[in-house]
Write an enzyme that holds these catalytic residues in place. Structure first.
Site, PDB file in Angstrom:
ATOM      1  N   ASP A 151       5.925   7.837   8.433  1.00  0.00           N
ATOM      2  CA  ASP A 151       4.743   8.386   9.347  1.00  0.00           C
ATOM      3  C   ASP A 151       3.598   8.068   8.672  1.00  0.00           C
ATOM      4  O   ASP A 151       2.437   7.533   9.400  1.00  0.00           O
ATOM      5  CB  ASP A 151       4.967   9.818   9.536  1.00  0.00           C
ATOM      6  CG  ASP A 151       4.302  10.391  10.529  1.00  0.00           C
ATOM      7  OD1 ASP A 151       3.456   9.816  11.555  1.00  0.00           O
ATOM      8  OD2 ASP A 151       4.194  11.666  10.841  1.00  0.00           O
ATOM      9  N   TYR A 202      13.606  14.871   5.875  1.00  0.00           N
ATOM     10  CA  TYR A 202      14.363  15.672   6.454  1.00  0.00           C
ATOM     11  C   TYR A 202      15.835  15.838   5.919  1.00  0.00           C
ATOM     12  O   TYR A 202      16.735  16.437   6.670  1.00  0.00           O
ATOM     13  CB  TYR A 202      14.197  15.321   8.056  1.00  0.00           C
ATOM     14  CG  TYR A 202      12.924  15.778   8.513  1.00  0.00           C
ATOM     15  CD1 TYR A 202      11.991  16.603   7.905  1.00  0.00           C
ATOM     16  CD2 TYR A 202      12.965  15.714  10.231  1.00  0.00           C
ATOM     17  CE1 TYR A 202      10.789  17.072   8.403  1.00  0.00           C
ATOM     18  CE2 TYR A 202      11.492  16.053  10.674  1.00  0.00           C
ATOM     19  CZ  TYR A 202      10.518  16.949   9.989  1.00  0.00           C
ATOM     20  OH  TYR A 202       9.313  17.174  10.619  1.00  0.00           O
ATOM     21  N   GLY A 228       6.195   9.361   4.135  1.00  0.00           N
ATOM     22  CA  GLY A 228       7.102   8.526   4.327  1.00  0.00           C
ATOM     23  C   GLY A 228       6.561   7.410   5.597  1.00  0.00           C
ATOM     24  O   GLY A 228       5.564   6.895   5.351  1.00  0.00           O
ATOM     25  N   ASP A 262       9.634  -3.283   5.533  1.00  0.00           N
ATOM     26  CA  ASP A 262       8.446  -2.136   5.781  1.00  0.00           C
ATOM     27  C   ASP A 262       8.050  -2.462   7.345  1.00  0.00           C
ATOM     28  O   ASP A 262       7.954  -3.681   7.895  1.00  0.00           O
ATOM     29  CB  ASP A 262       7.212  -2.583   4.811  1.00  0.00           C
ATOM     30  CG  ASP A 262       6.107  -1.612   5.465  1.00  0.00           C
ATOM     31  OD1 ASP A 262       6.048  -1.035   6.137  1.00  0.00           O
ATOM     32  OD2 ASP A 262       4.960  -1.776   4.923  1.00  0.00           O
ATOM     33  N   ILE A 263       8.480  -1.256   8.020  1.00  0.00           N
ATOM     34  CA  ILE A 263       8.429  -1.206   9.514  1.00  0.00           C
ATOM     35  C   ILE A 263       7.024  -1.688  10.393  1.00  0.00           C
ATOM     36  O   ILE A 263       6.872  -2.428  10.991  1.00  0.00           O
ATOM     37  CB  ILE A 263       9.122  -0.187  10.119  1.00  0.00           C
ATOM     38  CG1 ILE A 263       9.440  -0.168  11.486  1.00  0.00           C
ATOM     39  CG2 ILE A 263       7.883   0.978  10.187  1.00  0.00           C
ATOM     40  CD1 ILE A 263      10.239   0.886  12.179  1.00  0.00           C
ATOM     41  N   GLY A 319      14.785  10.724   5.200  1.00  0.00           N
ATOM     42  CA  GLY A 319      13.968  10.852   4.141  1.00  0.00           C
ATOM     43  C   GLY A 319      13.656  12.365   3.797  1.00  0.00           C
ATOM     44  O   GLY A 319      14.438  13.003   3.538  1.00  0.00           O
ATOM     45  N   ASN A 337       6.578  14.656  12.973  1.00  0.00           N
ATOM     46  CA  ASN A 337       7.041  15.896  12.825  1.00  0.00           C
ATOM     47  C   ASN A 337       6.540  16.341  14.314  1.00  0.00           C
ATOM     48  O   ASN A 337       5.829  15.854  15.008  1.00  0.00           O
ATOM     49  CB  ASN A 337       6.264  16.405  11.965  1.00  0.00           C
ATOM     50  CG  ASN A 337       4.929  16.295  11.654  1.00  0.00           C
ATOM     51  OD1 ASN A 337       4.348  16.851  12.551  1.00  0.00           O
ATOM     52  ND2 ASN A 337       4.594  15.678  10.767  1.00  0.00           N
ATOM     53  N   SER A 372      14.934  10.978  10.137  1.00  0.00           N
ATOM     54  CA  SER A 372      15.511  11.899   9.473  1.00  0.00           C
ATOM     55  C   SER A 372      16.321  11.893   8.267  1.00  0.00           C
ATOM     56  O   SER A 372      16.529  12.908   7.357  1.00  0.00           O
ATOM     57  CB  SER A 372      16.501  12.794  10.276  1.00  0.00           C
ATOM     58  OG  SER A 372      15.827  13.329  11.423  1.00  0.00           O
TER      59      SER A 372
HETATM   60  N1  AR6 Z   1       9.260   1.104   6.663  1.00  0.00           N
HETATM   61  C1  AR6 Z   1      10.416   1.555   7.058  1.00  0.00           C
HETATM   62  N2  AR6 Z   1      10.920   2.679   6.596  1.00  0.00           N
HETATM   63  C2  AR6 Z   1      10.260   3.398   5.749  1.00  0.00           C
HETATM   64  C3  AR6 Z   1       9.186   3.295   5.451  1.00  0.00           C
HETATM   65  C4  AR6 Z   1       8.588   2.097   6.028  1.00  0.00           C
HETATM   66  N3  AR6 Z   1       7.172   1.523   5.763  1.00  0.00           N
HETATM   67  N4  AR6 Z   1       8.517   4.300   4.813  1.00  0.00           N
HETATM   68  C5  AR6 Z   1       9.572   4.808   4.334  1.00  0.00           C
HETATM   69  N5  AR6 Z   1      10.772   4.867   5.134  1.00  0.00           N
HETATM   70  P1  AR6 Z   1      10.649   9.945   6.257  1.00  0.00           P
HETATM   71  P2  AR6 Z   1      12.136  11.942   8.270  1.00  0.00           P
HETATM   72  C6  AR6 Z   1      12.143   5.219   5.409  1.00  0.00           C
HETATM   73  O1  AR6 Z   1      10.601  10.754   5.038  1.00  0.00           O
HETATM   74  O2  AR6 Z   1      13.217  12.119   7.041  1.00  0.00           O
HETATM   75  C7  AR6 Z   1       6.932  12.584   7.441  1.00  0.00           C
HETATM   76  O3  AR6 Z   1       6.196  13.435   6.458  1.00  0.00           O
HETATM   77  C8  AR6 Z   1      12.640   6.456   4.479  1.00  0.00           C
HETATM   78  O4  AR6 Z   1      12.965   5.739   3.279  1.00  0.00           O
HETATM   79  O5  AR6 Z   1       9.656   8.876   6.889  1.00  0.00           O
HETATM   80  O6  AR6 Z   1      12.426  11.626   9.588  1.00  0.00           O
HETATM   81  C9  AR6 Z   1       6.796  13.129   9.092  1.00  0.00           C
HETATM   82  O7  AR6 Z   1       5.577  13.434   9.291  1.00  0.00           O
HETATM   83  C10 AR6 Z   1      13.552   6.919   5.178  1.00  0.00           C
HETATM   84  O8  AR6 Z   1      14.802   6.151   5.119  1.00  0.00           O
HETATM   85  O9  AR6 Z   1      11.177  10.619   7.773  1.00  0.00           O
HETATM   86  C11 AR6 Z   1       7.577  14.226   9.204  1.00  0.00           C
HETATM   87  O10 AR6 Z   1       7.090  15.435   8.745  1.00  0.00           O
HETATM   88  C12 AR6 Z   1      13.376   6.985   6.643  1.00  0.00           C
HETATM   89  O11 AR6 Z   1      12.074   5.899   6.459  1.00  0.00           O
HETATM   90  C13 AR6 Z   1       8.906  13.965   8.181  1.00  0.00           C
HETATM   91  O12 AR6 Z   1       8.393  13.190   7.056  1.00  0.00           O
HETATM   92  C14 AR6 Z   1      12.702   8.294   7.234  1.00  0.00           C
HETATM   93  O13 AR6 Z   1      11.986   9.030   6.112  1.00  0.00           O
HETATM   94  C15 AR6 Z   1       9.889  13.299   8.934  1.00  0.00           C
HETATM   95  O14 AR6 Z   1      11.121  13.135   7.789  1.00  0.00           O
END
Ligand code: AR6
Length: 189
Positions: A41, A132, A39, A17-18, A130, A31, A128
């Protein structure tokens, strides 16, 4: 997995978990409205507290958001970091609509912000891949190649840590790093 470059800079891959890994700056997958979301964010805003959104409100008022492929810096609130670098990756369509360039650009924007602040350590999620929808194998190649290129030729950051959510993402990044390390010779192990 840790990859050390000839100049002593390091690239590390971790599963976790980052929000729990102490660094100078944590990159966020945001975003372009900078309004928070799910996610990583959501996790960053929850763990960091409202100070982060207050600064994003000010940035939004000043410049109207953050274009895809770029990033903005805020404080990290109660996270174990000094800054959060909010990067906006592309929504994946077909891989032929400029997504690779925009994804690389979002990583470069964070690396530049870290360099300007002379930071030692920077963590990244897999931007991107997750909500995206970017295929993780393709995104890993771009993310790692972009970070390695920066680490080879800059003093800051000295250490980049990819904190990947789950073993599947970690293994995809590990395969990619082996592939790129082998392809680039001098710093391969
Ligand atoms: N630590 C590390 N990685 C994580 C964590 C965490 N705590 N939680 C999720 N991930 P995403 P995107 C991973 O969807 O695709 C948001 O709503 C997750 O498994 O977070 O760039 C924003 O506001 C995946 O591998 O980001 C934007 O609207 C990675 O983080 C949109 O999502 C990215 O997934 C951005 O989408």
């Amino acid at each position: 997995m840790v990859h050390e470059l000839p100049n002593g800079n390091r690239l590390q891959l971790l599963a976790g978990d980052i929000t729990k890994v102490p660094v100078d700056a944590i990159a966020n997958a945001a975003n372009s409205g900078l309004r928070g979301g799910g996610g990583v964010d959501g996790a960053i805003h929850r763990a960091g507290g409202p100070a982060i959104m207050s600064e994003l409100d000010a940035i939004r008022a000043r410049q109207g958001g953050c274009a895809t492929g770029s990033a903005v810096a805020t404080t990290a609130g109660s996270l174990p970091a000094k800054y959060v670098l909010h990067a906006v990756g592309p929504v994946y369509r077909d891989g032929k609509s400029g997504e690779p360039e925009l994804l690389a650009s979002s990583y470069r924007a964070c690396l530049r912000l870290a360099e300007e602040r002379a930071l030692d350590s920077l963590s990244f999620p897999s931007i991107s891949t997750g909500v995206y929808g970017y295929p993780v194998e393709d995104a890993a190649e771009i993310a790692l190649a972009t970070v390695l290129e920066h680490l080879r030729s800059h003093r800051h950051p000295r250490q980049v840590i990819f904190v990947l959510f789950g073993d599947e993402a970690l293994h995809a990044y590990e395969r990619s790093l082996r592939h790129l390390g082998a392809a680039h010779g001098p710093d391969a192990r």
